[in-house]
Design a protein around this motif. Structure first.
Motif, mmCIF file in Angstrom:
data_model
loop_
_atom_site.group_PDB
_atom_site.id
_atom_site.type_symbol
_atom_site.label_atom_id
_atom_site.label_comp_id
_atom_site.label_asym_id
_atom_site.label_seq_id
_atom_site.Cartn_x
_atom_site.Cartn_y
_atom_site.Cartn_z
ATOM 1 N N ASP A 152 0.827 -1.209 0.000
ATOM 2 C CA ASP A 152 0.000 0.000 0.000
ATOM 3 C C ASP A 152 0.866 1.267 0.000
ATOM 4 O OD1 ASP A 152 0.924 0.269 2.609
ATOM 5 O OD2 ASP A 152 -1.010 -0.026 3.572
ATOM 6 N N GLY A 153 2.186 1.070 -0.071
ATOM 7 C CA GLY A 153 3.103 2.211 -0.154
ATOM 8 C C GLY A 153 3.399 2.864 1.182
ATOM 9 N N LYS A 154 3.013 2.220 2.265
ATOM 10 C CA LYS A 154 3.187 2.846 3.578
ATOM 11 C C LYS A 154 4.181 2.082 4.448
ATOM 12 C CE LYS A 154 -1.130 5.325 4.049
ATOM 13 N NZ LYS A 154 -2.071 4.986 2.978
ATOM 14 N N LEU A 155 4.817 2.845 5.327
ATOM 15 C CA LEU A 155 5.716 2.290 6.335
ATOM 16 C C LEU A 155 5.083 2.606 7.686
ATOM 17 C CD1 LEU A 155 8.660 1.043 6.616
ATOM 18 C CD2 LEU A 155 9.357 3.365 7.212
ATOM 19 N N VAL A 156 4.834 1.568 8.464
ATOM 20 C CA VAL A 156 4.035 1.709 9.671
ATOM 21 C C VAL A 156 4.764 1.061 10.837
ATOM 22 C CG1 VAL A 156 1.957 0.735 10.755
ATOM 23 C CG2 VAL A 156 1.767 1.914 8.564
ATOM 24 N N ALA A 157 4.653 1.678 12.031
ATOM 25 C CA ALA A 157 5.247 1.081 13.232
ATOM 26 C C ALA A 157 4.139 0.643 14.177
ATOM 27 C CB ALA A 157 6.148 2.095 13.927
ATOM 28 N N LEU A 158 4.355 -0.504 14.788
ATOM 29 C CA LEU A 158 3.428 -0.995 15.804
ATOM 30 C C LEU A 158 4.192 -1.043 17.127
ATOM 31 C CD1 LEU A 158 0.698 -2.347 16.639
ATOM 32 C CD2 LEU A 158 1.733 -4.532 16.006
ATOM 33 N N GLY A 159 3.695 -0.303 18.124
ATOM 34 C CA GLY A 159 4.386 -0.211 19.410
ATOM 35 C C GLY A 159 3.889 -1.240 20.407
#
Lengths: 339, 348
Positions: free
Chosen positions: A83-90
């Protein structure tokens, strides 16, 4: 075939299968990490599944497409997607959007540095955002196959066709290129920062001794190496890709040059995942037939964690203390083992 | 080892020289009401208007395999994209790869032979080449890429037939047949072709390597080949129904035939040797083989020096146990191949 009885008699190997807490996730899983109080199973698309100590499964939506890559630094999982996104999960389950590719290109690779820097790639371009939130980019000669931070300093290895580019983003100097013909897909520094190893598209590893860029060819695999793990202290590198765990010795200054690798835990199935224990000379290995073994490095003694006869093992990880092992197979069948 | 091809995602490779109408065909495929979802891999991402949910830009990055053979090239970007797409299994039914007009189809096809994971999850369905009826003859003279694309094709969509005269059409068809007599050829205007003629062809499916007869033989009256001599004296040079015959100077096809069984201990080494030494010249090969003391048909196909083959099924009662092979390539050493093949035929 009268005498052949796979029942009781085959249990000559020590087994802890009855101590495994099964977890039913039900969708394919690509990696697992110990995030806060949960085991976090990264799905092939859209979601991460947080599994609590009691075995409760809570999905968290992180992407709106396939999850192509994930990296973990002990505090957060950072994932890239188609989807073209860079995401962080904390650790508390919070989702943070780190970057969006303006052209909605796939985020193919991601790497994390202990000081908080994050690197990712889309197509030929590698990006880096250091702790001070300055973003820089580097265009590789071809599509980026893998990213890894060096254990010391802010230095990024960018794997691509015909070699690896070593980039100091905070220095003006031209990045150094380590050349070797072929497509380099995975990349990893040895924990002592002396060696760089890539997993190639062909069934082989390639390594460089960083002091003098001397080449190390590590060949003989029947299949592509998709999983690599450094043993505690970095004395050896465990790899998948064969019907035994292939362990390359890296304790001496010459690394594996001129030496034979150790072959541990041979089975009639391909090793699909390896995970070395963070403190002891033990590793866990997952196989294409669903088997999981724990193996002692010095004598190859084995303990059965999971029986064969299922989908390939696709995720395998220890917690930081080495007291818990998490795994998942391609069909979403997962488990946790307390030690 | 036979595999469950049905579970693999079919991949159609769409090639054709610049301006032939690839994008027109692609849009036709996507807009037709077929109820199927396609993942489309294109070049020049975002520069052409294609209306599809799953569209991925590729870079046509070709790299050489480290096996010492310069013709063993694969598309690294495809390996990566197919790997990523497999995470979204169930979201699409098939994949279409559109190459640039100047691309050589071989690295695309070889990707499906060489890469273990690609081979496990996806299967090459067919190479479909769109050709421009008006300009192809010229391109065959000055553009080696255009010739490669024709030679490689399983299906040729001869487009823009409304822009040429009947004589010009006959001319261009004859030129195509001079290079590749085996592809299915469809004459179209604005790429109006039945989708079943370009999709789900199974052209690389070993179980479906059935008709390796030159396509033009079937054009008239079905399967009644009136030149069925016995023995293996089938060389080129038949005239068929007034069709013009061209022999392209550097690209041609070669067919071999024998109704006496082949000796597998001679044939297999010969074939492997042949593709190893001449693989750069051989673009495609396929064959149905009858071995001595073997009641099963053996089928094989290859791209350059990569081969795959398997026992397919038992010969049926009354079915002539005849071996047939086809090579399409550049400057094929015809006599050497024929002589080598002769030596593989059992003398009984």
């Amino acid at each position: 075939m009268k005498e052949f009885n796979p029942g009781e008699n085959s249990a000559s190997i020590a087994s802890v299968t009855d101590q495994v807490r099964p977890v039913k996730i039900g969708v394919p899983i690509t990696s697992v990490h110990f995030l806060g109080d949960n085991a976090a199973f990264v799905g092939t698309e859209e979601s991460v599944f947080l599994v609590s100590g009691e075995g409760k499964v809570s999905p968290v939506a992180v992407h709106s497409g396939g999850i192509l890559c994930a990296a973990f630094d002990g505090a957060r999982i950072v994932m890239g997607s188609d989807d073209g996104k860079l995401v962080a999960l904390g650790a508390k389950g919070e989702v943070t959007l780190l970057a969006t590719d303006p052209k909605r290109r796939w985020i193919d690779n991601v790497a994390l540095h202990p000081d908080g820097a994050v690197a990712w790639s889309a197509g030929k371009t590698a990006f880096i955002r250091s702790g001070k939130a300055v973003e820089k980019s580097l265009d590789a000669p071809s599509t980026v196959g893998g990213l890894a931070f060096a254990p010391k300093g802010l230095r990024l290895a960018v794997a691509h066709y015909n070699g690896v580019t070593l980039w100091f983003p905070n220095m003006a100097a031209k990045p150094e290129v380590l050349e070797w013909a072929g497509s380099h897909l995975g990349v990893s520094f040895s924990p002592d920062n002396k060696f760089l190893v890539t997993a190639m598209h062909e069934p082989a590893l390639h390594g460089w001794r960083l002091a003098d860029n001397r080449h190390m060819r590590m060949t003989g695999y029947p299949g592509r190496v998709r999983s690599m793990s450094w043993s505690a202290g970095g004395k050896s590198l465990a790899t998948s890709g064969a019907d035994a765990v292939i362990m390359w010795p890296f304790a001496s200054k010459d690394g594996p040059m001129g030496k034979e690798p150790a072959m541990l835990a041979p089975l009639q199935a391909r090793v699909s995942m390896v995970a070395c224990h963070p403190k002891q000379d033990i590793l866990a290995a997952g196989y294409s037939d669903g088997t999981i073994l724990m193996v002692r490095l010095n004598d190859g003694a084995e303990i059965l964690v999971r029986r064969n006869g299922t989908a390939p093992v696709t995720a395998l990880a220890w917690n930081a203390g080495g007291t818990m092992l998490a795994f998942a197979a391609e069909d979403g069948d997962a488990g946790l083992l307390d030690l | 080892m036979p595999e469950l091809t049905s579970q693999k995602i079919p991949v159609t490779v769409l090639t054709g020289y610049l301006g032939a109408g690839k994008t027109t065909l692609l849009n036709r495929i996507l807009s037709e009401n077929h109820g199927k979802k396609y993942a489309v891999i294109v070049n020049e991402f975002g520069e052409i208007g294609i209306d599809n949910d799953l569209i991925i830009g590729a870079d046509e990055e070709v790299f050489e395999m480290n096996n010492g053979c310069v013709c063993c090239t694969v598309r690294g970007d495809l390996v990566r994209i197919l790997d990523g797409l497999m995470k979204r299994k169930g979201k699409f039914d098939a994949i279409i790869v559109e190459t640039t007009g100047l691309a050589d189809p071989a690295p695309v096809a070889q990707t499906f032979f060489v890469d273990e994971d690609v081979h496990k999850n996806a299967r090459l369905d067919a190479v479909v080449t769109v050709a421009d009826a008006k300009w192809l003859s010229d391109r065959l003279k000055d553009a080696p890429e255009a010739k490669n694309q024709i030679a490689f094709a399983d299906v040729i969509v001869l487009n823009k037939t409304d822009l040429v005269t009947k004589a010009e059409l006959a001319e261009v068809e004859a030129r195509i047949r001079g290079i590749n007599p085996y592809a299915k050829l469809h004459r179209t205007e604005r790429c109006q072709v039945a989708l079943s003629d370009v999709l789900e062809r199974g052209a690389f499916d070993l179980d479906r390597i059935l008709e390796i007869e030159p396509e033009f033989l079937d054009a008239g009256d079905g399967h009644d080949h009136d030149h069925h001599h016995d023995g293996h004296d089938h060389h080129h040079g038949h005239g068929h129904g007034g069709l013009k015959h061209y022999h392209d100077e550097d690209m041609q096809s070669l067919s071999l035939r024998s109704d006496k069984p082949l000796d597998p201990t001679k044939f297999m080494p010969w074939l492997q040797n042949l593709v190893a030494s001449e693989g750069q010249k051989i673009l495609r090969s396929k064959g149905i083989l009858a071995f001595s003391d073997d009641d099963d048909r053996y089928v094989f196909q290859g791209v350059h020096m990569m081969l795959e083959g398997d026992h397919q099924r038992a010969w049926k009662d009354g079915e002539p146990r005849e071996s047939r092979l086809v090579f399409i390539g550049r400057e094929l050493p015809e006599q050497t191949i024929r002589d080598g093949f002769e030596r593989c035929i059992t003398t009984r």
